[in-house]
Structure formats: C-alpha cells, structure tokens
Design a protein around this motif. Structure first.
Motif, mmCIF file in Angstrom:
data_model
loop_
_atom_site.group_PDB
_atom_site.id
_atom_site.type_symbol
_atom_site.label_atom_id
_atom_site.label_comp_id
_atom_site.label_asym_id
_atom_site.label_seq_id
_atom_site.Cartn_x
_atom_site.Cartn_y
_atom_site.Cartn_z
ATOM 1 N N LEU A 167 25.896 84.177 -7.686
ATOM 2 C CA LEU A 167 24.504 83.787 -7.501
ATOM 3 C C LEU A 167 24.204 82.523 -8.301
ATOM 4 N N GLY A 168 22.962 82.050 -8.185
ATOM 5 C CA GLY A 168 22.554 80.838 -8.884
ATOM 6 C C GLY A 168 22.932 79.561 -8.192
ATOM 7 N N VAL A 169 23.352 79.654 -6.929
ATOM 8 C CA VAL A 169 23.745 78.474 -6.153
ATOM 9 C C VAL A 169 22.809 78.360 -4.955
ATOM 10 N N PRO A 170 22.181 77.195 -4.741
ATOM 11 C CA PRO A 170 21.271 77.064 -3.583
ATOM 12 C C PRO A 170 22.020 77.272 -2.275
ATOM 13 N N LEU A 171 21.413 78.054 -1.386
ATOM 14 C CA LEU A 171 22.037 78.398 -0.116
ATOM 15 C C LEU A 171 21.222 77.841 1.036
ATOM 16 N N PRO A 172 21.884 77.326 2.052
ATOM 17 C CA PRO A 172 21.149 76.828 3.221
ATOM 18 C C PRO A 172 20.574 77.988 4.019
ATOM 19 N N GLU A 173 19.360 77.791 4.507
ATOM 20 C CA GLU A 173 18.720 78.809 5.342
ATOM 21 C C GLU A 173 19.183 78.652 6.780
ATOM 22 N N ARG A 174 19.412 79.771 7.428
ATOM 23 C CA ARG A 174 19.837 79.746 8.833
ATOM 24 C C ARG A 174 18.616 79.613 9.733
ATOM 25 N N ASP A 175 18.683 78.717 10.679
ATOM 26 C CA ASP A 175 17.592 78.502 11.634
ATOM 27 C C ASP A 175 17.873 79.330 12.882
#
Length: 492
Positions: A167-175
């Motif tokens: 955790l603690g890592v920015p994750l891309p949001e799925r569209d």
C-alpha cells in the motif's frame, strides 16, 4: 447468557425473549398472576401489540456448557499467554516488529474482555459472544479511523504501509465507461466484448451485497430506493471519481435490474420464509436421534426468532425523518467505500476492502435492529443501541477522513444541470413533508371541527320530541388518530 423467557401455565414450553436474525423479544410476557393491577394490564397490552410482528418461539430453556460466559477460563488462558511471553520467550530486537506485535496483543486483550464482559445485543445466534466480538471490533475500527484522521495526509498513507507494504502507492482508477455498445460490429472476434469486460468479480459481489442488505432493512421499497438513488449518485459524482463513469446499461440493467434487483428479490423470499418458519428450540442432548442432533447444530446458525420490520414512514414525522436518515447513512456508507480506496490508495481487490465489507455485513444487521427498536418502541428502548451508535460514528468518521485527505476532489464543482436536479428533488421532498405532516393535518382538523359544529347546531335545533335519539358521531380527533371509538352527544 440465559434468555428472558415467559412460561405458559401448565406447559413446559417457554416463549423466548430473544429474537432477530437471532433477535430478542422486547419485554417478557406477563404471567397469569391473580390480582394484577390495571397498570400491569396496560403494560401487557403494549407488549402484545409490540409482539404482533414477532414470530412465536418455543424453547425448553436448556442452558448447556455452550451458553456459559466462561469468564474465568478466558482469564486463565490470557494470563498463561502473557506469562509465556514474559518469562519464556526472548523478545526480538526488531522495533517495528515489536510495535506491531504489541498493538495486536493490546487489541486481542480488549477483544477477550469484550467477548466475556460486554453488554449483549439483540441477537443471540449462533452465540451472544459472537455479536459481542463484533461490537468490540467496531470499537477498535472506530479508534483506528480516529488515529488516521489525526495524521497528516502523507503520514496517514505511509502508516498503511505498516499494515501492508504494497500500500501507499497511487493507483490508477479504472474507467468503466468508454465504449458502451452492447453489440460492437467492429470487433468480429467477440462483438459482445463490452459485456464480458464488465463481468468481473464485482457482479456476484453486487448480488450478494444486496441480498444481505435486504435481510438487514427488511423492506422492498427502501431497498429499491437506496439502489436507484446510488445510481443517481454515481451519475452525479462521476466527474470526481472516474470509476463512477459507467455505461447506461451497466447502471440500469446490470446493476439495478440484474444484480441489485435479483439480490433484493431473493432477500425478500428469504424474509418470507423466516417469518413463517416455526421456531422450536430444544437442547442438543435432549434430542434422541443423531439426525436430529445434526439438524439442531445446523439450525444454530439460523435466527432464534424473527421480527418483521414495519417502517411506516408516512405514519408520523418522527418515523419519516428517521427513514430519511437511514437512507442517507446507507448512501454515505456506500460512497465511503469508493472514496476511501481513492484517498488511501487501496486497490479494489485488496483484502482490507473485503474485510471492511465483511465487517459491515456483521454489524449492519444488529445496527438496523437497534434502530428499528428505538423507533418502534421508544418507551422500552429509551436510547439508541450501542452498535447503531458506533456504526453511525464510523460512517461519519470515514467521510471526514475523505474530506481531509483529498479536499480538492470532494470540492470539484458539480455540473449545473445535476445541481438543478438535486435541488428539485430536495424541494419535492420538503414540499411533500410540509403537506403531509403539517398542511394536511391542519386541513383535516379544520374540516372535522367545522363538521362537528354543524352537527351540534343541528342537534340544538331539533324538536324536543326527538331528543332521545342519541345520535352517534365520530370525533375529529379520533378519526385523525386512526381510532374508531365513538363519542355520544349529551341529550338535549
């Protein structure tokens, strides 16, 4: 552990006082003691009306080893574990590891205390200790949220690494939007690829989630309103979270009709079965056959008795506002699921997200029962239940974390046409509330008062020979209150 029960005279059957999806009957039935005062008889009538929606339960009252608190046993085991850590185990020289282990040990000691000493809730199956355990977990989770709320954004996200280094890592949001064609002629290999792309693990999760929510709320209309309202919220907030952007058929066909609708339908069928199921409980060792013993063990994980919820939101202003508050808190808790993942950088498939859902499944049913008891019988339940209080505090705390950790996303301006729609909806609710609970009642009282005055004046104008007719009329106040009692006018 013993349940509050009431005996029928001349029978060994006991009418249980616990009910729910293991629930307790609120108040024991009166024993037929001679010379009971009128006040006690009034209490009996109130208890009878309160139990009108509760199933009848028969129990032989057997209290076995399984139902005891075992406070001394738990204390002895806990003391032995602490003595082992103190005298026999060598403490590692790893500060981070010792810190984690100390926090976990502190939580476990608190859970041991709560499971044996905490106040029982409305549910008793499979065991009251099970629900006391989840009550203590609720306290621990709320304290964890308060700790996260008091950290800076960087420290809060860094703290999540102590739980899981991934955790603690920015994750891309799925569209989930994009190409919304149900049949894509441009893809000759699989023209229905858009549908298969949406068929992920969240489809059965949607169904199972709404099945359980129906068992909590126990009302078809409230479930459908929450289901439809959340889709409108996704439309309204898709400019903030990209994964709220879905195709129209994903919103209304796959979510509302298929997943949510089928879950609500199956939930209502289960509610119907639970309300008609006979609840006859017998001690395990009192059952002669092995088949009966196995069946009794299996039914230990079913409700002790059942209460049919009758919300009646339009009956009075208090219940109407309470139902609106329940719907609002449900929607807020649903939104918190998505926003917490976004601000704390947790992927949707992470086990912490699943644990949070399992947590709400176990505490939500107890909270809804306590809210219903508080609304339906305020004389007996004079304060909101402990689990309901904690769930409300958790929902608000989660939202405050979202506001603090990413205020820029929350404050993104809502499109003007969406704002107009929400303002129109709020005005319609406010107007209906004003008409139903104020204007309508005032108008009915005025009409009834005017009609009674006309009848009284006509009574006075009658000849003296017709004064013995004693006409019977219904009072305006009784009619407004739904009472059919009649009022006789005095003779001329």
């Amino acid at each position: 552990m013993a349940k509050a029960e009431s005996k029928r005279s001349g029978a060994a059957l006991l009418v249980a006082g616990k009910s729910g999806a293991d629930e307790q009957v609120n108040g024991a039935a009166e024993l037929p003691v001679p010379g009971v005062r009128a006040a006690k008889a009034s209490t009996t009538r109130e208890a009878t009306s309160r139990r009108s929606t509760e199933s009848e339960v028969y129990d032989d009252g057997t209290n076995t080893f399984f139902w005891r608190a075992h406070t001394l046993t738990v204390l002895f085991i806990l003391t032995c574990a602490l003595v082992y850590v103190t005298l026999l185990e060598e403490t590692p020289q790893d500060t981070a590891y010792n810190t984690k282990r100390g926090i976990v040990a502190s939580i476990l000691v608190f859970l041991c205390f709560g499971v044996t000493q905490a106040k029982d809730g409305p549910f008793s199956r499979p065991h009251p200790a099970y629900w006391r355990f989840w009550l203590c977990v609720t306290v621990v989770y709320e304290l964890f949220l308060i700790f996260i709320l008091f950290q800076t954004v960087q420290d809060g996200r860094l703290f999540m690494k102590y739980i899981d280094p991934k955790l603690g890592v920015p994750l891309p949001e799925r569209d989930y939007g994009g190409n919304c064609l149900i049949y894509d002629p441009g893809n000759t290999t699989d023209p229905f690829h858009n549908i298969w792309d949406k068929m992920d693990g969240f489809v059965p999760a949607h169904f199972l989630g709404w099945y359980i929510k129906t068992l909590m709320i126990r009302d078809w209309w409230m479930c459908m309103i929450i289901s439809v309202m959340f889709e409108f919220l996704e439309y309204s907030l898709e400019h903030q979270l990209p994964n709220f952007s879905e195709c129209w058929w994903d919103h209304w066909i796959m979510d509302v009709l298929v997943c949510n609708g089928l879950g609500i339908y199956c939930g209502m069928k289960t509610l119907g079965w639970l309300s008609m199921k006979p609840y006859q409980w017998q001690g395990l060792w009192n059952i002669p056959t092995y088949k009966g013993k196995i069946k009794r063990i299996a039914f230990q994980f079913t409700p002790y008795s059942w209460v049919k919820f009758e919300w009646r939101p339009a009956s009075n202003l208090r219940r109407w506002l309470a139902v609106l508050g329940i719907i609002f808190m449900f929607l807020l808790a649903e939104l918190n699921t998505f926003y917490l993942k976004f601000v704390l950088w947790m992927p949707p498939e992470h086990y912490l997200v699943l644990l949070r859902l399992v947590f709400f499944v176990n505490v939500g049913g107890v909270a809804m029962r306590e809210i219903y008891d508080f609304m339906d019988d305020p004389k007996f339940h004079k304060k909101l239940g402990q689990q309901a209080w904690l769930v409300a505090a958790i929902t608000v705390t989660e939202f405050l974390i979202v506001v603090k950790y990413d205020p820029n996303t929350i404050m993104l301006p809502i499109p003007f046409f969406i704002t107009q729609c929400w303002i129109l909806g709020i005005l319609l609710i406010f107007t209906w509330t004003l008409w139903r609970f104020f204007i309508r009642d005032i108008t009915l009282r005025y009409k009834e008062t005017r009609r009674r005055k006309q009848e009284n004046s006509a009574e006075r104008e009658r000849p003296p020979g017709n004064s013995n007719s004693n006409p019977v009329t219904v009072s305006g106040r009784s009619k407004l209150n739904g009472n059919t009692d009649t009022v006789r006018h005095r003779k001329s």
